[in-house]
Design a protein around this motif. Structure first.
Motif, mmCIF file in Angstrom:
data_model
loop_
_atom_site.group_PDB
_atom_site.id
_atom_site.type_symbol
_atom_site.label_atom_id
_atom_site.label_comp_id
_atom_site.label_asym_id
_atom_site.label_seq_id
_atom_site.Cartn_x
_atom_site.Cartn_y
_atom_site.Cartn_z
ATOM 1 N N VAL A 45 -32.861 34.538 5.179
ATOM 2 C CA VAL A 45 -31.776 33.502 5.331
ATOM 3 C C VAL A 45 -31.465 33.326 6.738
ATOM 4 C CG1 VAL A 45 -29.216 33.303 4.967
ATOM 5 C CG2 VAL A 45 -30.674 34.382 3.173
ATOM 6 N N ALA A 46 -31.291 34.148 7.621
ATOM 7 C CA ALA A 46 -30.839 33.737 9.149
ATOM 8 C C ALA A 46 -32.107 32.958 9.534
ATOM 9 C CB ALA A 46 -30.793 35.185 9.517
ATOM 10 N N GLN A 47 -33.104 33.354 9.503
ATOM 11 C CA GLN A 47 -34.329 32.653 10.333
ATOM 12 C C GLN A 47 -34.363 31.154 9.803
ATOM 13 O OE1 GLN A 47 -37.857 34.754 10.161
ATOM 14 N NE2 GLN A 47 -38.305 34.438 8.069
ATOM 15 N N THR A 48 -34.129 31.098 8.644
ATOM 16 C CA THR A 48 -33.891 29.670 7.906
ATOM 17 C C THR A 48 -32.873 28.788 8.524
ATOM 18 O OG1 THR A 48 -35.272 30.503 6.013
ATOM 19 C CG2 THR A 48 -34.184 28.351 5.703
ATOM 20 N N VAL A 49 -31.595 29.418 8.399
ATOM 21 C CA VAL A 49 -30.519 28.854 8.984
ATOM 22 C C VAL A 49 -31.019 28.216 10.441
ATOM 23 C CG1 VAL A 49 -28.337 29.060 9.955
ATOM 24 C CG2 VAL A 49 -28.677 30.013 7.509
ATOM 25 N N ALA A 50 -31.365 29.316 11.216
ATOM 26 C CA ALA A 50 -31.770 28.803 12.597
ATOM 27 C C ALA A 50 -32.861 27.609 12.565
ATOM 28 C CB ALA A 50 -32.441 29.900 13.466
ATOM 29 N N ALA A 51 -33.698 27.571 11.707
ATOM 30 C CA ALA A 51 -34.567 26.550 11.805
ATOM 31 C C ALA A 51 -33.889 25.317 11.333
ATOM 32 C CB ALA A 51 -35.719 26.981 10.610
ATOM 33 N N LEU A 52 -32.913 25.344 10.480
ATOM 34 C CA LEU A 52 -32.378 24.073 10.308
ATOM 35 C C LEU A 52 -31.214 23.636 11.496
ATOM 36 C CD1 LEU A 52 -31.391 24.938 6.581
ATOM 37 C CD2 LEU A 52 -33.084 23.454 7.355
ATOM 38 N N GLY A 53 -31.093 24.269 12.575
ATOM 39 C CA GLY A 53 -30.564 24.127 13.579
ATOM 40 C C GLY A 53 -28.820 24.542 13.826
ATOM 41 N N GLU A 54 -28.512 25.785 13.072
ATOM 42 C CA GLU A 54 -27.449 26.224 13.048
ATOM 43 C C GLU A 54 -27.488 27.419 13.878
ATOM 44 O OE1 GLU A 54 -24.518 24.805 12.487
ATOM 45 O OE2 GLU A 54 -25.177 22.898 11.681
ATOM 46 N N ARG A 55 -26.204 27.662 14.661
ATOM 47 C CA ARG A 55 -26.325 29.158 15.334
ATOM 48 C C ARG A 55 -26.009 30.247 14.149
ATOM 49 N NH1 ARG A 55 -21.433 29.134 18.608
ATOM 50 N NH2 ARG A 55 -22.053 30.944 19.283
ATOM 51 N N VAL A 56 -26.645 31.227 14.309
ATOM 52 C CA VAL A 56 -26.484 32.257 13.336
ATOM 53 C C VAL A 56 -27.179 33.617 14.048
ATOM 54 C CG1 VAL A 56 -29.152 31.856 12.855
ATOM 55 C CG2 VAL A 56 -27.647 32.930 11.041
ATOM 56 N N THR B 92 -43.395 34.007 3.866
ATOM 57 C CA THR B 92 -42.321 34.357 2.862
ATOM 58 C C THR B 92 -41.112 34.197 3.573
ATOM 59 O OG1 THR B 92 -43.716 35.980 1.662
ATOM 60 C CG2 THR B 92 -41.280 36.078 1.527
ATOM 61 N N GLY B 93 -39.930 33.347 2.799
ATOM 62 C CA GLY B 93 -38.892 33.344 3.567
ATOM 63 C C GLY B 93 -38.541 32.479 4.813
ATOM 64 N N TYR B 94 -39.211 31.653 5.070
ATOM 65 C CA TYR B 94 -39.055 30.701 6.136
ATOM 66 C C TYR B 94 -39.493 29.295 6.079
ATOM 67 C CZ TYR B 94 -38.965 29.471 11.270
ATOM 68 O OH TYR B 94 -38.897 28.850 12.495
ATOM 69 N N VAL B 95 -38.835 28.464 6.485
ATOM 70 C CA VAL B 95 -39.295 27.010 6.387
ATOM 71 C C VAL B 95 -39.428 26.404 7.734
ATOM 72 C CG1 VAL B 95 -37.834 26.822 4.311
ATOM 73 C CG2 VAL B 95 -36.816 26.003 6.385
ATOM 74 N N ARG B 96 -40.233 25.222 7.766
ATOM 75 C CA ARG B 96 -40.127 24.294 8.895
ATOM 76 C C ARG B 96 -39.174 23.031 8.657
ATOM 77 N NH1 ARG B 96 -45.095 22.280 9.648
ATOM 78 N NH2 ARG B 96 -45.888 23.204 7.624
ATOM 79 N N ARG B 97 -38.714 22.704 9.573
ATOM 80 C CA ARG B 97 -37.538 21.815 9.426
ATOM 81 C C ARG B 97 -38.047 20.443 9.134
ATOM 82 N NH1 ARG B 97 -34.010 18.850 13.480
ATOM 83 N NH2 ARG B 97 -32.139 18.425 12.563
ATOM 84 N N GLU B 98 -39.300 20.092 9.580
ATOM 85 C CA GLU B 98 -39.837 18.635 9.287
ATOM 86 C C GLU B 98 -40.031 18.555 7.713
ATOM 87 O OE1 GLU B 98 -42.202 20.697 11.758
ATOM 88 O OE2 GLU B 98 -40.104 20.757 12.385
ATOM 89 N N ARG B 99 -40.711 19.666 7.300
ATOM 90 C CA ARG B 99 -41.048 19.961 5.831
ATOM 91 C C ARG B 99 -39.833 19.480 4.967
ATOM 92 N NH1 ARG B 99 -45.875 20.755 3.809
ATOM 93 N NH2 ARG B 99 -46.668 22.691 4.556
#
Ligand SMILES: Nc1ncnc2c1ncn2[C@@H]1O[C@H](COP(=O)(O)OP(=O)(O)OP(=O)(O)O)[C@@H](O)[C@H]1O
Ligand SMILES: [Mg+2]
Length: 308
Positions: free
Chosen positions: A42-53, A286-293
């Motif tokens: 969750v934390a690394q995905t929140v960061a990938a979306l650009g929010e402080r976490v 597992t459990g990570y996204v790229r923002r562009e996608r």
């Protein structure tokens, strides 16, 4: 700042083989340890979306550098509470055809002093946050109502909870802002099968009546259903192929957290959440996204109101 309680941080070992044959010795084409655990996803995905976490979780001396480095690379502030026992380790075996078999370690059993230290770090971080996420299994030694107590003590800060079994059952009565069971968890909670969006809508309404402000039920490839107290929303996106769906619920929760932190309504939060869940499914990791996608998927997500 968004703060995530992902106490049961893990070291995941991913082995890639042609085909898994139980009862034999097999050599992996690829073997790689990497930090895992639902809260960490969750934390690394929140960061990938650009929010402080920031993430609060366990770590051991042998893996502190590995976890801290990965979290720093991904823009997550990691508060690792170091314990003597080895941290949890999990094994995933991926076959060429895509099937994944997971074995999850039981993890350390914490005594009162370690639990206290973890909770102290949590409250310290929670105080400077606008939104809290409690995600994944609790380390052994915690009572099943630990998340429910943390929600009650959060002094009005919205808490988003992803749990299973007894921990989920307690959380359902805690007045959490958002609860996110998947199909199996929802079925267990409801005591009857939750298969269709209509089943999910009925459970979401029941959870809302029980005090959960925004219940969301996820249905894998069929998307997710959420109730905001006025309308039931169903969001989904169709993928041509998926590479690894493990962790899609964690990424969906991260998307919901980011959208809600930005003041978006339920329909838009579901759109971002579903785009994140699908983005995770498209990639091997597992459990990570790229923002562009995620940004590319967002307009493809179909959001419909179910009750009109
Ligand atoms: N094959 C898929 N195609 C499109 N979207 C998917 C697919 N799998 C998952 N998703 C998206 O991800 C969301 C979460 O998936 P799922 O319901 O499987 O969560 P989960 O079981 O909690 O996952 P985990 O606990 O492994 O993170 C779904 O609501 C959906 O929006
Ligand atoms: Mg899940």
């Amino acid at each position: 700042m968004i703060t995530v309680a992902g106490f049961n941080t893990a070291i995941d070992h991913l082995f890639t083989v042609d085909a898994l044959v139980p009862g034999t010795v097999q050599r992996a084409a690829q073997a790689e340890p990497y930090p895992g655990g639902k809260g960490l996803h969750v934390a690394q995905t929140v960061a990938a979306l650009g929010e402080r976490v920031q993430l609060v979780g366990l770590v051991d001396a042998a893996h502190r550098n590995l976890v801290a480095r990965r979290m720093a690379e991904r823009g997550v502030l990691f508060h690792g509470i170091e314990i003597e026992q080895p941290m949890r380790s999990c094994i995933a075996v991926r076959e060429r055809a895509g099937r994944v078999t997971e074995i999850l370690g039981p993890g350390p059993e914490l005594g009162p002093a370690e639990r206290e230290e973890l909770l102290r770090a949590w409250w310290h971080c929670a105080e400077e946050s606008v939104l809290l996420v409690l995600s994944g299994s609790l380390p052994r030694g915690f009572d099943a109502d630990a998340y429910a107590s943390m929600v009650r003590q959060a002094a009005g800060r919205p808490c988003l909870v992803d749990a299973s079994g007894e921990v989920l059952r307690h959380a359902a009565g805690s007045g959490a802002f958002l609860l996110k069971p998947n199909r199996d968890e929802a079925t267990e909670l409801a005591g009857r099968p939750v298969r269709t969006p209509e089943d999910a809508a009925a459970l979401a309404r029941a959870l809302h009546a029980q005090g959960i402000v925004l219940p969301v039920v996820t249905l894998g490839a069929e998307g997710a259903v959420g109730f905001d107290g006025r309308s039931v929303w169903h969001a989904s996106v169709t993928l041509e192929r998926s590479a690894n769906v493990v962790g899609s619920g964690d990424c969906l929760l991260a998307g919901l957290a980011v959208a809600l932190k930005r003041g978006e309504p339920m329909a838009e939060a579901l759109r971002l959440g579903v785009a994140c869940g699908a983005a995770n499914a498209m990639d091997e990791e597992t459990g990570y996204v790229r923002r562009e996608r995620v940004l590319a998927l967002q307009p493809q997500v179909q959001v419909r109101r179910m009750d009109s």
